[in-house]
Write a protein that holds these residues in place. Structure first.
Motif, PDB file in Angstrom:
ATOM      1  N   THR A 274       0.831  -1.207   0.000  1.00  0.00           N
ATOM      2  CA  THR A 274       0.000   0.000   0.000  1.00  0.00           C
ATOM      3  C   THR A 274       0.859   1.248   0.000  1.00  0.00           C
ATOM      4  N   GLN A 275       1.846   1.256   0.869  1.00  0.00           N
ATOM      5  CA  GLN A 275       2.701   2.447   0.980  1.00  0.00           C
ATOM      6  C   GLN A 275       3.455   2.687  -0.326  1.00  0.00           C
ATOM      7  N   ILE A 276       4.000   1.622  -0.900  1.00  0.00           N
ATOM      8  CA  ILE A 276       4.825   1.779  -2.112  1.00  0.00           C
ATOM      9  C   ILE A 276       3.944   2.121  -3.318  1.00  0.00           C
ATOM     10  N   ILE A 277       2.806   1.464  -3.433  1.00  0.00           N
ATOM     11  CA  ILE A 277       1.939   1.727  -4.599  1.00  0.00           C
ATOM     12  C   ILE A 277       1.337   3.130  -4.498  1.00  0.00           C
ATOM     13  N   SER A 278       1.020   3.558  -3.288  1.00  0.00           N
ATOM     14  CA  SER A 278       0.499   4.908  -3.108  1.00  0.00           C
ATOM     15  C   SER A 278       1.532   5.930  -3.571  1.00  0.00           C
ATOM     16  N   ASP A 279       2.781   5.703  -3.206  1.00  0.00           N
ATOM     17  CA  ASP A 279       3.835   6.645  -3.610  1.00  0.00           C
ATOM     18  C   ASP A 279       4.009   6.623  -5.130  1.00  0.00           C
ATOM     19  N   SER A 280       3.908   5.420  -5.711  1.00  0.00           N
ATOM     20  CA  SER A 280       4.087   5.321  -7.167  1.00  0.00           C
ATOM     21  C   SER A 280       2.940   6.003  -7.915  1.00  0.00           C
ATOM     22  N   ALA A 281       1.704   5.770  -7.449  1.00  0.00           N
ATOM     23  CA  ALA A 281       0.536   6.304  -8.179  1.00  0.00           C
ATOM     24  C   ALA A 281       0.378   7.813  -7.992  1.00  0.00           C
ATOM     25  N   PHE A 282       0.707   8.309  -6.808  1.00  0.00           N
ATOM     26  CA  PHE A 282       0.379   9.712  -6.503  1.00  0.00           C
ATOM     27  C   PHE A 282       1.608  10.623  -6.385  1.00  0.00           C
ATOM     28  N   GLY A 283       2.807  10.018  -6.259  1.00  0.00           N
ATOM     29  CA  GLY A 283       4.032  10.828  -6.233  1.00  0.00           C
ATOM     30  C   GLY A 283       4.145  11.595  -7.539  1.00  0.00           C
ATOM     31  N   CYS A 284       4.740  12.789  -7.468  1.00  0.00           N
ATOM     32  CA  CYS A 284       4.851  13.671  -8.644  1.00  0.00           C
ATOM     33  C   CYS A 284       3.476  13.862  -9.295  1.00  0.00           C
ATOM     34  N   ALA A 285       2.429  13.837  -8.493  1.00  0.00           N
ATOM     35  CA  ALA A 285       1.039  13.993  -8.954  1.00  0.00           C
ATOM     36  C   ALA A 285       0.712  13.028 -10.097  1.00  0.00           C
ATOM     37  N   GLY A 286       1.313  11.834 -10.036  1.00  0.00           N
ATOM     38  CA  GLY A 286       1.019  10.816 -11.062  1.00  0.00           C
ATOM     39  C   GLY A 286       1.636  11.125 -12.411  1.00  0.00           C
ATOM     40  N   GLN A 287       2.496  12.144 -12.454  1.00  0.00           N
ATOM     41  CA  GLN A 287       3.084  12.542 -13.743  1.00  0.00           C
ATOM     42  C   GLN A 287       4.495  11.962 -13.899  1.00  0.00           C
ATOM     43  N   ARG A 288       4.624  10.700 -13.555  1.00  0.00           N
ATOM     44  CA  ARG A 288       5.878   9.979 -13.795  1.00  0.00           C
ATOM     45  C   ARG A 288       5.562   8.949 -14.853  1.00  0.00           C
TER      46      ARG A 288
END
Ligand code: NAD
Length: 497
Positions: A274-288
């Protein structure tokens, strides 16, 4: 930290032959701070004439740069690495101002950029060829690597520093001269980076910067003296650049868009996932380009993961990337925000339930910013259009599958192949995934499978057009031509001495 900017230049200039000079552009694009709507400066949409001047300069600088020993060429990169380290906070602030990502994310991006400078310092080893004596008696064969000449890099808005640095250090360390065109929406970071490159004392004309958009890109694609282009951006433009530059016989590496999947098995460590996927999906506002966009849950993970990720998404603090404690900044433009909100609506129309809905977000004191909060769309049908459409925003769709077979079949239907991840504690599931997943960058219990600079940044299907990728050994091969020399020397010659 204040959100004000110290940019004093209302119209940016190009950097050609070691001089900052005005573009011949008649059109300009405003560079807007996504958190405040403040206009920071404007980017000239440079012309073919500007490209001609830059390519000509780079072509003239090439012979001397090519003859500069690799061990000397990398001395400029060692200096650059130190300058980037010294100015990391200043550069990170510029990234936040023009791109919107948080200051911490901006620093992390610079770290990855610097890593590429470090790896390119190994060129005297990495650029070596190979040889074999006596391929037939008395005949020796050698493969040597030589630089191509003038090369170009065209980059997107989402990593204003890191992506240009996927290319620049390797291109010049290999002995090429370079024209770089940053995204017209985030030109300030590379402007400052080029000033630092200038401080290294690198010969004039080795690195040039032309600001602009489509006209610059097309002129670079068409120019007979540009030998290779590295491109990163959306798939339609990647395809356009690939085809157009191939028409004039160039070597190309074009990275395109993405729709990245993660499969969550019920045996996964759910807290970690959960923690890692949350960071992946929402980090950089999803603009990665490596942001997870669809989580495919299997078995009871459907409920456990949905509940956990909804809670994590709701807890993310959204705001200006320069404010401390903020975990997610705005998206790049007002149009992007509208497009993302409309795609969320399309997903709901296709049957998904917004268990966390980030539309209509207003951030106090930042009413004009392009803010959205994280969104989780539960139960998106795997047959829906949105399941295969790049959103490029902070939206995670949840798709349910009954088995690993069903999940893998869903992944195989994706037009993109940038990244795929699996969360599990099962070795055999992990091995199967690594073996079969149809994407170039694979994560096992990893959310953003971004290769280190000494590995190629891969990508398959509509996410990459070309053969050799950016970074690492691929970069060295991309930026060099191999030459094979076969030699026979008569024995009578040696008897003379
Ligand atoms: P974009 O395609 O709009 O722009 C990329 C570059 O192409 C810019 O320099 C821009 O000036 C130029 N350009 C734009 N339209 C053009 C046209 N019609 N003709 C010629 N040149 C044109 O991309 P963006 O919005 O800046 O970046 C986001 C996209 O980049 C997303 O699709 C994302 O997935 C992708 N991306 C991919 C990777 C990867 O590694 N595969 C990495 C980062 C971003």
């Amino acid at each position: 930290m204040s959100s004000g900017t110290s940019v004093q230049e209302p119209k940016l200039r190009n950097y050609v032959n070691g001089v900052w000079r005005a573009s011949t552009a008649t059109e300009f694009v405003e560079v807007v701070n996504p958190a405040t709507a403040e206009v920071l400066t404007s980017t000239p949409l440079s012309t073919r004439a500007d490209v001609e001047a830059a390519v000509q300069t780079a072509a003239e600088a090439f012979p001397a740069w090519r003859r500069t020993p690799p061990g000397e060429r990398i001395q400029y990169l060692f200096k650059l690495k130190n300058l980037l380290e010294e100015h990391i906070d200043e550069l990170a602030r510029l990234i936040t101002l023009e791109n919107g990502k948080t200051f911490g994310e901006a620093k992390a991006e610079l770290r990855r950029g610097i890593e590429n400078v470090e790896v390119a310092c190994g060129i005297p080893m990495m650029m070596q060829g190979y040889n074999l004596e006596d391929v037939t008696p008395g005949v020796d064969e050698t493969m040597i690597r030589q630089p191509l000449g003038v090369v170009a890099a065209i980059t997107p808005f989402n990593f204003p520093a890191m992506i240009p640095f996927w290319f620049l250090p390797y291109a010049i360390a290999c002995g090429n001269t370079l024209v770089v065109k940053p995204s017209e929406r985030v030109p300030l970071t590379m402007r400052r980076a080029i000033e630092l490159i200038e401080q290294t004392g690198i010969p004039k004309g080795v690195v040039n910067l032309v600001n602009g958009g489509r006209e610059v890109v097309d002129a670079l694609c068409d120019h007979p003296k540009v030998r290779a282009i590295s491109f990163v951006g959306s798939t339609p433009v990647a395809k356009h650049v690939y085809a157009r530059a191939a028409a004039s016989g160039k070597r190309m590496q074009c990275q395109g868009g993405a729709k990245n999947h993660v499969i969550v098995l019920p045996d996964a460590d759910m807290e970690l996932a959960t923690q890692i996927i949350s960071d992946s999906a929402f980090g950089c506002a999803g603009q990665r380009c490596l942001a997870v966009s669809v989580a495919v849950t299997i078995g009871e993970a459907q409920k456990t993961f949905r509940d956990a990720i909804a809670q994590a998404a709701s807890a993310i603090r959204v705001g200006s990337g320069l404010d401390s404690g903020v975990q997610m900044g705005p998206v790049i433009t007002r149009e992007s925000k509208q497009r993302i909100e409309s795609l969320i609506g399309a997903g709901v129309g296709e049957g998904a339930k917004p268990v966390v809905d980030g539309r209509n977000t207003k951030i106090p004191n930042h009413e004009h910013g392009n803010f959205l909060k994280p969104t989780v769309l539960d139960g998106l049908p795997s047959s829906s259009q949105l399941a295969h459409t790049e959103i490029f925003g902070p939206v995670l769709s949840l798709v349910h599958a009954n088995s690993m077979d069903e999940a893998m079949e869903f992944l195989s239907r994706s037009p993109y192949g940038n990244q795929a991840s699996l969360f599990t504690t099962s070795g055999s599931a992990a091995r199967r995934f690594r073996y079969e997943a149809p994407a170039g960058n694979i994560g096992i219990n990893i959310g953003v499978a971004a290769p280190m600079a000494y590995f190629p940044f891969s990508g398959w299907k509509e996410s990459f057009f070309g053969i050799l990728h950016g970074q690492g050994r691929d970069a060295v091969e991309f930026y060099t031509e191999s030459k094979v020399v076969i030699e026979r020397w008569s024995r009578q010659e040696t008897r003379k001495f």
